[in-house]
Design a protein around this motif. Structure first.
Motif, mmCIF file in Angstrom:
data_model
loop_
_atom_site.group_PDB
_atom_site.id
_atom_site.type_symbol
_atom_site.label_atom_id
_atom_site.label_comp_id
_atom_site.label_asym_id
_atom_site.label_seq_id
_atom_site.Cartn_x
_atom_site.Cartn_y
_atom_site.Cartn_z
ATOM 1 N N SER A 1 0.807 -1.224 0.000
ATOM 2 C CA SER A 1 0.000 0.000 0.000
ATOM 3 C C SER A 1 0.835 1.268 0.000
ATOM 4 C CB SER A 1 -0.924 0.009 1.230
ATOM 5 O OG SER A 1 -0.145 0.123 2.427
ATOM 6 N N GLY A 2 2.145 1.095 0.190
ATOM 7 C CA GLY A 2 3.022 2.259 0.274
ATOM 8 C C GLY A 2 2.916 2.993 1.589
ATOM 9 N N ARG A 3 2.308 2.352 2.589
ATOM 10 C CA ARG A 3 2.117 3.003 3.882
ATOM 11 C C ARG A 3 2.978 2.379 4.977
ATOM 12 N NH1 ARG A 3 -4.528 3.687 3.925
ATOM 13 N NH2 ARG A 3 -4.642 5.032 2.062
ATOM 14 N N ILE A 4 4.073 1.782 4.587
ATOM 15 C CA ILE A 4 4.959 1.169 5.567
ATOM 16 C C ILE A 4 5.584 2.264 6.434
ATOM 17 C CG2 ILE A 4 6.987 1.218 4.027
ATOM 18 C CD1 ILE A 4 6.151 -1.740 6.287
ATOM 19 N N ALA A 5 5.646 2.031 7.718
ATOM 20 C CA ALA A 5 6.251 3.012 8.639
ATOM 21 C C ALA A 5 7.746 3.155 8.330
ATOM 22 C CB ALA A 5 6.058 2.567 10.079
ATOM 23 N N HIS A 6 8.281 4.350 8.563
ATOM 24 C CA HIS A 6 9.707 4.538 8.289
ATOM 25 C C HIS A 6 10.581 4.016 9.434
ATOM 26 C CE1 HIS A 6 10.426 7.896 11.061
ATOM 27 N NE2 HIS A 6 9.307 8.445 10.644
ATOM 28 N N SER A 7 9.962 3.725 10.590
ATOM 29 C CA SER A 7 10.697 3.151 11.723
ATOM 30 C C SER A 7 9.953 1.924 12.219
ATOM 31 C CB SER A 7 10.828 4.174 12.864
ATOM 32 O OG SER A 7 11.537 5.320 12.441
ATOM 33 N N ILE A 8 10.608 0.780 12.163
ATOM 34 C CA ILE A 8 9.978 -0.482 12.543
ATOM 35 C C ILE A 8 10.839 -1.200 13.567
ATOM 36 C CG2 ILE A 8 9.363 -2.793 11.694
ATOM 37 C CD1 ILE A 8 8.429 -1.502 9.141
ATOM 38 N N LEU A 9 10.178 -1.701 14.596
ATOM 39 C CA LEU A 9 10.848 -2.465 15.645
ATOM 40 C C LEU A 9 10.361 -3.910 15.584
ATOM 41 C CD1 LEU A 9 12.556 -2.705 18.273
ATOM 42 C CD2 LEU A 9 10.499 -1.998 19.537
ATOM 43 N N LEU A 10 11.288 -4.823 15.349
ATOM 44 C CA LEU A 10 10.975 -6.249 15.323
ATOM 45 C C LEU A 10 11.479 -6.863 16.615
ATOM 46 C CD1 LEU A 10 11.918 -7.012 11.621
ATOM 47 C CD2 LEU A 10 9.626 -7.094 12.607
ATOM 48 N N VAL A 11 10.558 -7.406 17.397
ATOM 49 C CA VAL A 11 10.881 -7.922 18.728
ATOM 50 C C VAL A 11 10.829 -9.447 18.712
ATOM 51 C CG1 VAL A 11 10.219 -7.929 21.164
ATOM 52 C CG2 VAL A 11 9.917 -5.859 19.784
ATOM 53 N N ALA B 1 5.761 -1.511 16.009
ATOM 54 C CA ALA B 1 6.367 -2.703 16.596
ATOM 55 C C ALA B 1 5.659 -3.973 16.138
ATOM 56 C CB ALA B 1 6.339 -2.615 18.119
ATOM 57 N N TYR B 2 6.457 -4.991 15.852
ATOM 58 C CA TYR B 2 5.952 -6.300 15.460
ATOM 59 C C TYR B 2 6.702 -7.354 16.272
ATOM 60 C CZ TYR B 2 4.165 -3.848 11.327
ATOM 61 O OH TYR B 2 3.521 -2.979 10.486
ATOM 62 N N THR B 3 6.003 -8.409 16.635
ATOM 63 C CA THR B 3 6.613 -9.447 17.470
ATOM 64 C C THR B 3 6.855 -10.720 16.669
ATOM 65 O OG1 THR B 3 5.545 -8.591 19.460
ATOM 66 C CG2 THR B 3 6.357 -10.847 19.549
ATOM 67 N N MET B 4 8.083 -11.213 16.745
ATOM 68 C CA MET B 4 8.452 -12.490 16.139
ATOM 69 C C MET B 4 8.216 -13.591 17.166
ATOM 70 S SD MET B 4 9.677 -11.951 13.062
ATOM 71 C CE MET B 4 10.495 -13.526 12.822
ATOM 72 N N ALA B 5 7.633 -14.693 16.725
ATOM 73 C CA ALA B 5 7.367 -15.816 17.621
ATOM 74 C C ALA B 5 8.136 -17.041 17.168
ATOM 75 C CB ALA B 5 5.870 -16.132 17.640
#
Length: 304
Positions: free
Chosen positions: A21-31, A156-160
């Motif tokens: 969509s072109g709406r990806i955040a410019h700062s992403i935290l992968l936890v 923020a996104y969480t990896m499982a």
């Protein structure tokens, strides 16, 4: 490239939708806990962001070799990220020229929980006025461990961890010579943490620690106090290696509690190993006497 991430279907779909969509955040935290693949996921996302059509440059991103990727990691045993590293990264972003086939540029911050006050403030200055086309990809072992000023500016996104079957399949793909049973056992032992499994297979230090831990558990199961003590005595002058062996022993003991008889260890022995290893690790973190901690640990592991 996002499809190469094992498991984590919702996370992959959310990121693909945001990119599309072109709406990806410019700062992403992968936890994600160590071994969950947050770093790999960050590189997959970066590859799709920089090179939507894939190709050699996208593959280079996954290998950490692409010129449009700037990487910051911690230093020393503490892994602390110093302010100088952030300042250097900012200069690299501002001075480097964007290649003709890349959609932007990516700054990786691996282990964002290790940003200190000064380095976090320097990072904030970049994030608050981001250069055009730059994506910030941060990884962390825990969202709570990341300074709130940094965390609040990231999506923020969480990896499982992945299910055992998926983990075993990923291991077989990465290591074709690995047989199915060993892949299943590793996936169960490390509870779906693919990175930990691969490290146990490929990293010499991790392989040595696991081998020592397996022997330690075997002798504890036999209640052979002499051999348990002799094995641990070999680490009396090497705190880091001792900690690695004890950590591997706790993994093996945990597996034996979940599946009695795993690797020859029964639940009562596994419980002793866990208590003894965790007590020894606490003593080591408190800078207690290493020799004494290992001696007590050995006695408790092999107690009759």
């Amino acid at each position: 490239m996002l499809e190469r991430i094992a498991g984590n279907r919702e996370l992959k779909q959310d990121l693909k939708t945001a990119l599309g969509s072109g709406r990806i955040a410019h700062s992403i935290l992968l936890v994600g806990e160590p071994g969950c693949g947050a770093g790999f996921a960050a590189r997959c996302l970066a590859a799709d962001y920089l090179y939507p059509n894939g190709g050699p440059h996208a593959e280079a991103v996954l290998r950490g070799q692409d010129t449009e990727s700037i990487v910051v990691r911690g230093e020393g045993a503490s892994g602390q990220i110093k302010v100088e590293a952030i300042r250097d990264a900012r200069q690299n972003i501002q001075k480097s020229a964007l290649s003709s086939d890349a959609e932007g540029r990516v700054l990786f911050i691996y282990g964002a929980q290790n940003l200190n006050g000064a380095s976090a403030n320097a990072m904030l200055k970049i994030m608050e006025e981001p250069p055009e086309g730059v994506m910030f990809l941060l990884t962390a072992s825990s969202a709570a461990a990341v300074l709130p000023t940094i965390r609040s500016r990231c999506a923020a996104y969480t990896m499982a961890p992945v299910p055992t079957e998926e983990c075993a399949a990923a291991l077989r793909t990465a290591q074709p010579e690995l047989n199915e049973q060993n892949a299943q056992d590793l996936a169960f032992l490390y509870e779906g943490h693919i990175g930990l499994c691969l490290k146990a297979l490929t990293d010499p230090a991790a392989k040595a620690a696991r081998a020592a831990a397996r022997e330690l558990c075997r002798q504890a199961q036999q209640q052979d106090t002499y051999r348990v003590q002799a094995l641990l005595a070999g680490y009396e002058k090497d705190k880091d290696s001792a900690a690695a062996v004890l950590w591997q022993a706790t993994q093996a003991a945990s597996a034996a509690l979940r599946r009695p008889g795993f690797d020859g260890v029964q639940p009562d022995t596994a419980a002793r190993i866990l208590r003894a290893a965790e007590a020894a690790c606490r003593a080591m973190k408190a800078n207690g006497n290493l020799r004494l901690a290992l001696t007590v640990c050995g006695m408790e592991m092999a107690a009759r």
